[in-house]
Design a protein around this motif. Structure first.
Motif, PDB file in Angstrom:
ATOM      1  N   GLY A  73     -43.816   6.271  -9.474  1.00 36.20           N
ATOM      2  CA  GLY A  73     -44.191   6.202  -8.315  1.00 36.20           C
ATOM      3  C   GLY A  73     -43.938   5.305  -7.314  1.00 36.20           C
ATOM      4  O   GLY A  73     -43.221   4.289  -7.386  1.00 36.20           O
ATOM      5  N   LEU A  74     -43.593   5.576  -5.581  1.00 40.96           N
ATOM      6  CA  LEU A  74     -43.415   4.503  -4.899  1.00 40.96           C
ATOM      7  C   LEU A  74     -44.570   3.579  -4.885  1.00 40.96           C
ATOM      8  O   LEU A  74     -43.998   2.114  -4.068  1.00 40.96           O
ATOM      9  N   LEU A  75     -46.010   3.370  -4.976  1.00 43.35           N
ATOM     10  CA  LEU A  75     -46.724   3.275  -4.463  1.00 43.35           C
ATOM     11  C   LEU A  75     -47.796   2.084  -4.942  1.00 43.35           C
ATOM     12  O   LEU A  75     -47.879   1.564  -5.540  1.00 43.35           O
ATOM     13  N   SER A  76     -48.046   3.569  -6.133  1.00 43.28           N
ATOM     14  CA  SER A  76     -49.177   2.987  -7.365  1.00 43.28           C
ATOM     15  C   SER A  76     -48.786   2.327  -8.426  1.00 43.28           C
ATOM     16  O   SER A  76     -49.652   0.753  -8.717  1.00 43.28           O
ATOM     17  N   PRO A  77     -47.485   2.318  -8.908  1.00 43.56           N
ATOM     18  CA  PRO A  77     -47.222   0.962  -9.625  1.00 43.56           C
ATOM     19  C   PRO A  77     -47.716   0.120  -8.861  1.00 43.56           C
ATOM     20  O   PRO A  77     -47.393  -1.326  -9.984  1.00 43.56           O
ATOM     21  N   LEU A  78     -47.062  -0.156  -8.196  1.00 46.55           N
ATOM     22  CA  LEU A  78     -47.762  -1.953  -6.915  1.00 46.55           C
ATOM     23  C   LEU A  78     -49.126  -1.656  -7.331  1.00 46.55           C
ATOM     24  O   LEU A  78     -49.325  -2.968  -7.186  1.00 46.55           O
ATOM     25  N   LEU A  79     -49.694  -0.948  -6.775  1.00 45.41           N
ATOM     26  CA  LEU A  79     -51.033  -1.047  -6.640  1.00 45.41           C
ATOM     27  C   LEU A  79     -51.408  -2.031  -7.791  1.00 45.41           C
ATOM     28  O   LEU A  79     -52.765  -2.985  -7.691  1.00 45.41           O
ATOM     29  N   ALA A  80     -51.129  -1.266  -9.039  1.00 47.80           N
ATOM     30  CA  ALA A  80     -51.805  -1.176 -10.605  1.00 47.80           C
ATOM     31  C   ALA A  80     -51.384  -2.723 -10.640  1.00 47.80           C
ATOM     32  O   ALA A  80     -52.202  -3.359 -11.057  1.00 47.80           O
ATOM     33  N   GLU A  81     -50.348  -3.684  -9.839  1.00 49.19           N
ATOM     34  CA  GLU A  81     -49.943  -4.850 -10.018  1.00 49.19           C
ATOM     35  C   GLU A  81     -50.819  -5.827  -8.903  1.00 49.19           C
ATOM     36  O   GLU A  81     -50.345  -7.016  -9.528  1.00 49.19           O
ATOM     37  N   LEU A  82     -51.354  -5.324  -8.397  1.00 46.73           N
ATOM     38  CA  LEU A  82     -52.247  -6.104  -7.772  1.00 46.73           C
ATOM     39  C   LEU A  82     -53.473  -7.138  -7.840  1.00 46.73           C
ATOM     40  O   LEU A  82     -54.143  -6.322  -8.944  1.00 46.73           O
ATOM     41  N   LYS A  83     -53.242  -8.632  -7.895  1.00 43.82           N
ATOM     42  CA  LYS A  83     -54.557  -9.146  -8.268  1.00 43.82           C
ATOM     43  C   LYS A  83     -56.135  -9.676  -7.180  1.00 43.82           C
ATOM     44  O   LYS A  83     -55.379  -9.388  -5.657  1.00 43.82           O
TER      45      LYS A  83
END
Length: 246
Positions: A73-83
Motif C-alpha cells: 500500500g502507498l500509505l498504511s505501511p508509512l502510517l504503521a511506522e509513525l512514532k
C-alpha cells in the motif's frame, strides 16, 4: 471546502502484525460518531491520503484510528511506522452519513463488521446515543486470526457498564477460538448460526449497520433482504445501513 490540519501522534498501538491503532492529538473539530476523515503524509512532494473512520468519541481530545497495514500500500505501511511526536495531516470537515442519526428507531441494533470496519462502531459505542435508543446491541466482529480482534477490553467494559444490553460475537475464519464462530457473516446469517449464537433474531424492529469488506456488505444485504430487512435510505427508511467509502 476541504482543509488540512496537522496532528501529532501520541501512540501507535500494535494490535497484531497487520493491525494498529494510530492515536493522534490535534485541534478540536466537530464530527459525528461513525464519520471519517482522510489521513495524509507528504511523500516525495506529493500528498498521499486515505479515508479512515474515527474510532474515538466526538468529545475526546485524542483521535483514534484503527488501520490495517496493507502490504504494498502507498500509505498504511508509512502510517504503521509513525512514532509519538511524528506529524500526520488530517482533512476537514469530517465526512460520511454512516451515523446513528441516519438510522431509524428499533429494538435491536446489529453492528456487523469485518477487520478494521469495527472502528466507527467503537466510536458509536463510546457515546450515549446507542444505549439510550436501543434495548439490545449486537456487535459482531469478523477477522481472519484471533490476534486481529481489536478493542476487546473496551467491549468488556461496555458489557459491565450496561449489563445485559450488549452482545459481542467474534468470528474467526482461520483458527479455532473458544466462543467464536467460524465462517463468513453472510453464510452465518443464512444458516441462522449467527442469530442462535447471539440469542437475538432479525425482525422488522431490527436495525442493522454494516461496515467492512464490500463483498461481505453486499452478500449480507442479500441475506438480510431475504429475511425481510430492506436497505435504509433517506427517501425510504429501512433496516439496513452500510458504509460505502471502503
Amino acid at each position: 471546502m476541504i482543509q488540512w490540519i496537522s496532528g501529532k501522534v501520541v501512540e501507535n498501538f500494535q494490535w497484531s502484525d497487520s493491525v494498529f491503532s494510530l492515536r493522534v492529538i490535534t485541534e478540536s473539530f466537530d464530527f459525528k460518531a461513525g464519520q471519517f476523515v482522510r489521513l495524509g503524509l507528504n511523500v516525495g512532494g506529493e500528498q498521499i491520503l486515505r479515508a479512515y473512520s474515527v474510532a474515538s468519541a466526538p468529545q475526546e481530545s485524542i483521535l483514534d484510528f484503527v488501520i490495517a497495514k496493507v502490504e504494498g500500500g502507498l500509505l498504511s505501511p508509512l502510517l504503521a511506522e509513525l512514532k509519538p511526536g511524528d506529524e500526520v495531516n488530517i482533512t476537514q470537515p469530517a465526512g460520511g452519513f454512516f451515523t446513528l442519526d441516519e438510522v431509524p428507531d428499533g429494538d435491536d441494533l446489529w453492528l456487523l463488521s469485518t477487520g478494521t470496519g469495527i472502528g466507527p462502531f467503537i466510536s458509536m459505542l463510546r457515546t450515549e446515543q446507542p444505549w439510550r435508543r436501543f434495548k439490545r446491541i449486537v456487535l459482531v466482529q469478523g477477522v481472519r486470526e484471533a490476534q486481529d480482534l481489536t478493542y476487546r477490553e473496551f467491549v468488556n467494559e461496555c458489557q459491565q457498564r450496561y449489563p445485559g444490553q450488549l452482545v459481542y460475537q467474534p468470528i474467526v475464519s482461520r483458527e479455532a477460538l473458544p466462543g467464536a464462530l467460524s465462517g463468513r457473516i453472510p453464510d452465518l446469517i443464512a444458516s441462522n448460526q449467527l442469530q442462535e449464537a447471539c440469542g437475538v433474531h432479525f425482525n422488522e424492529r431490527s436495525q442493522v449497520m454494516l461496515c467492512g469488506n464490500p463483498d461481505m456488505i453486499q452478500a449480507s444485504r442479500e441475506q438480510l433482504k431475504a429475511l425481510g430487512l430492506e436497505k435504509n435510505t433517506r427517501r425510504k427508511p429501512g433496516q439496513v445501513t452500510s458504509e460505502n467509502y471502503w
